[in-house]
Design an enzyme around this catalytic site. Structure first.
Site, mmCIF file in Angstrom:
data_model
loop_
_atom_site.group_PDB
_atom_site.id
_atom_site.type_symbol
_atom_site.label_atom_id
_atom_site.label_comp_id
_atom_site.label_asym_id
_atom_site.label_seq_id
_atom_site.Cartn_x
_atom_site.Cartn_y
_atom_site.Cartn_z
ATOM 1 N N ASN A 195 0.877 -1.169 0.000
ATOM 2 C CA ASN A 195 0.000 0.000 0.000
ATOM 3 C C ASN A 195 0.914 1.218 0.000
ATOM 4 O O ASN A 195 1.477 1.590 1.022
ATOM 5 C CB ASN A 195 -0.886 -0.023 1.256
ATOM 6 C CG ASN A 195 -1.833 1.166 1.311
ATOM 7 O OD1 ASN A 195 -1.748 2.082 0.489
ATOM 8 N ND2 ASN A 195 -2.729 1.152 2.275
ATOM 9 N N ARG B 287 -2.695 -2.016 -3.329
ATOM 10 C CA ARG B 287 -3.896 -1.210 -3.121
ATOM 11 C C ARG B 287 -3.835 -0.040 -4.103
ATOM 12 O O ARG B 287 -2.830 0.660 -4.200
ATOM 13 C CB ARG B 287 -3.913 -0.664 -1.696
ATOM 14 C CG ARG B 287 -5.098 0.235 -1.490
ATOM 15 C CD ARG B 287 -4.895 1.176 -0.351
ATOM 16 N NE ARG B 287 -6.070 2.000 -0.198
ATOM 17 C CZ ARG B 287 -6.050 3.164 0.412
ATOM 18 N NH1 ARG B 287 -4.953 3.632 0.915
ATOM 19 N NH2 ARG B 287 -7.153 3.868 0.515
ATOM 20 N N HIS C 70 -13.207 2.980 0.334
ATOM 21 C CA HIS C 70 -13.237 1.947 1.371
ATOM 22 C C HIS C 70 -13.881 0.652 0.866
ATOM 23 O O HIS C 70 -14.316 -0.179 1.666
ATOM 24 C CB HIS C 70 -14.065 2.385 2.613
ATOM 25 C CG HIS C 70 -13.425 3.428 3.460
ATOM 26 N ND1 HIS C 70 -14.175 4.383 4.105
ATOM 27 C CD2 HIS C 70 -12.136 3.665 3.780
ATOM 28 C CE1 HIS C 70 -13.360 5.176 4.800
ATOM 29 N NE2 HIS C 70 -12.126 4.774 4.613
ATOM 30 N N ARG D 227 -12.762 15.579 8.384
ATOM 31 C CA ARG D 227 -13.553 15.979 7.208
ATOM 32 C C ARG D 227 -14.982 16.300 7.618
ATOM 33 O O ARG D 227 -15.548 15.631 8.492
ATOM 34 C CB ARG D 227 -13.576 14.862 6.160
ATOM 35 C CG ARG D 227 -12.253 14.591 5.517
ATOM 36 C CD ARG D 227 -12.428 13.640 4.334
ATOM 37 N NE ARG D 227 -11.171 13.094 3.894
ATOM 38 C CZ ARG D 227 -10.871 11.800 3.879
ATOM 39 N NH1 ARG D 227 -11.763 10.898 4.263
ATOM 40 N NH2 ARG D 227 -9.705 11.395 3.443
ATOM 41 N N GLU E 216 -8.058 -4.936 5.305
ATOM 42 C CA GLU E 216 -7.999 -4.696 3.856
ATOM 43 C C GLU E 216 -6.808 -5.416 3.228
ATOM 44 O O GLU E 216 -6.900 -5.899 2.093
ATOM 45 C CB GLU E 216 -7.888 -3.183 3.600
ATOM 46 C CG GLU E 216 -9.218 -2.480 3.856
ATOM 47 C CD GLU E 216 -9.070 -1.030 4.267
ATOM 48 O OE1 GLU E 216 -8.573 -0.781 5.394
ATOM 49 O OE2 GLU E 216 -9.452 -0.158 3.488
#
Ligand code: ADP
Length: 402
Positions: free
Chosen positions: A13, A96, A185, A246, A389
């Site tokens: 990743n 990823r 996601h 956010r 993940e």
């Protein structure tokens, strides 16, 4: 019974200044060890690596990703705290990749066409796709004969119907600029929904679920018969839930209002992505643990920030429940979803009217483990599943290459 092939899958990743890696032994799905390189491009980068027996950390000069990957490969087989004895044991590599645009609804073996598509999607993910691509290119230099797979964050959501992915904007913006909901996601939502099915002993074909990935970034997805039919992140990861820093959904007119008062577009971008959410509301922290602590001490801003956070999640759960024919399970994952016992409770306290009954004792007992936390009589089962993940990327890579 077919004999399953064995393999060691390296999962990468690659971010703009970081590189995470992990090696899995397949088909057992065991993690053999993992590492993290931070501050690539700076004078003193750090690499930390651990396996079940040991952990090491070092600093090194790391001007670019090639140096970072070379260091990673050195450490993976270095006897001090190695992950595998020899790099030749690596059978395939999974990467990823954040944005696969509309081209990819599944993971794929990387070839020149895939690389071109990732390049073309840079305009949709300018912060992530270039770094992901660098990781792929450097890994291909080091392992020219090993097959490599791209696993996209957006792929799982490509099953959304136009009614969910189109914005109420002039249609030409979709045609000209590809402005639509993509969602992110996806690898996490796919992983936890598969594990949740195992836990509740049901098949995807007759199960509808809502999965809440609540980390620093947060998104929620409606899954009908194993397929994503709507998700809260949109054209970018800014839309949807209130997150760590956010804002999630706001009235877009607020942007013009601020611009008229002298805030530049860059300022507004920073405010919405880095200074809002739990941090902006509480004026304390973006970290749930800090806010829970302050809320215990009756800090009003912390309490209010946590309420706004939970309210937005309930709002999405309600709207997705209304769009699924029937809802069977609600899943919690991500740092907050999988560990935040009190936040799970806060969210579920007002969901009983739609058939979601949490067993508060079970919820506390489960803590950060995986399992069911709803009452036996609850029509909708609540499941906690820590996400992984990297493992999902390893599974996809294994299935495509071995
Ligand atoms: P990222 O999106 O960066 O991967 P994570 O999934 O690691 O983020 O989630 C980070 C969030 O999880 C933080 O708000 C943190 O406070 C929260 N968190 C982590 N551990 C716990 C815990 N034991 N209890 C409550 N919240 C936790």
């Amino acid at each position: 019974m077919p004999i399953l092939k064995r393999g060691k899958i390296l999962v990468i990743n690659c971010g703009s200044s970081s590189l995470k890696y992990e090696i899995f032994n397949m088909p057992q799905k065991d993690s053999l060890g993992k590492g993290l390189i931070e501050r690539i491009g700076e004078k003193q980068a750090t690499i930390s690596q651990k396996n079940i027996n040991c952990e090491i950390e070092r600093t090194f000069y790391c001007p670019n990703h090639k140096t970072a990957m070379s260091k990673m490969l050195e450490l993976i087989e270095e006897p001090t705290c190695r992950i595998i004895s020899n790099l030749s044991e690596i059978t395939s590599i999974g990467h990823r990749v954040v944005h696969g645009g509309e081209e990819y609804s599944e993971s794929v073996i990387i070839n020149s066409k895939v690389i071109k598509a990732i390049e073309e999607n840079i305009e949709l993910a300018p912060l992530h796709n270039p770094a992901n691509l660098t990781g792929i290119k450097v890994a291909m230099e080091f392992f020219p004969k090993v097959r490599q797979v791209a696993v996209f964050d957006t792929a799982f959501h490509q099953t959304m119907p136009p009614s969910a992915y189109l914005y109420g904007l002039p249609y030409e913006f979709y045609e000209k600029f590809k402005i639509r909901r993509y969602g992110f996601h996806g690898t996490s939502h796919r992983y936890v929904s598969t594990v949740a099915l195992d836990i509740i002993r049901r098949y995807a074909e007759n199960t509808n679920m809502i999965s809440c990935h609540l980390g620093n970034g947060a998104s929620i997805t409606a899954i009908e018969k194993g397929k994503s039919i709507d998700t809260s992140m949109g054209f970018t990861p800014l839309e949807g839930l209130v997150m760590g820093t956010r804002s999630g959904d706001i009235d877009p007119a607020i942007i013009f209002f601020l611009a008229e008062r002298g805030y530049s577009l860059e300022d507004i971008n920073t405010i919405l992505n880095k200074k809002s959410g739990l941090l902006g509301l509480s004026e304390i922290s973006n970290d749930l643990r800090d806010l829970e602590q302050k809320a215990e001490e009756n800090n009003e801003k912390a309490i209010q920030a946590l309420e706004v956070y939970a309210y937005r999640i309930r709002k999405y759960i309600g709207s997705y429940a209304a769009n699924l024919v029937k809802l069977d399970a609600l899943i919690f994952t991500g740092g907050i979803g999988a560990n935040g016992v009190r936040m799970r409770e806060r969210i579920c306290r007002k969901l009983e009217n739609i058939g979601i009954f949490m067993d508060y004792e079970k919820n506390r007992e489960i803590g950060s483990k995986s399992g069911v936390v709803s009452c036996d009589y609850s029509p909708i089962t609540i499941v906690v599943v820590p996400t992984n993940e990297e493992l999902q990327i390893a599974i996809d890579t294994y299935e495509l290459t071995l």
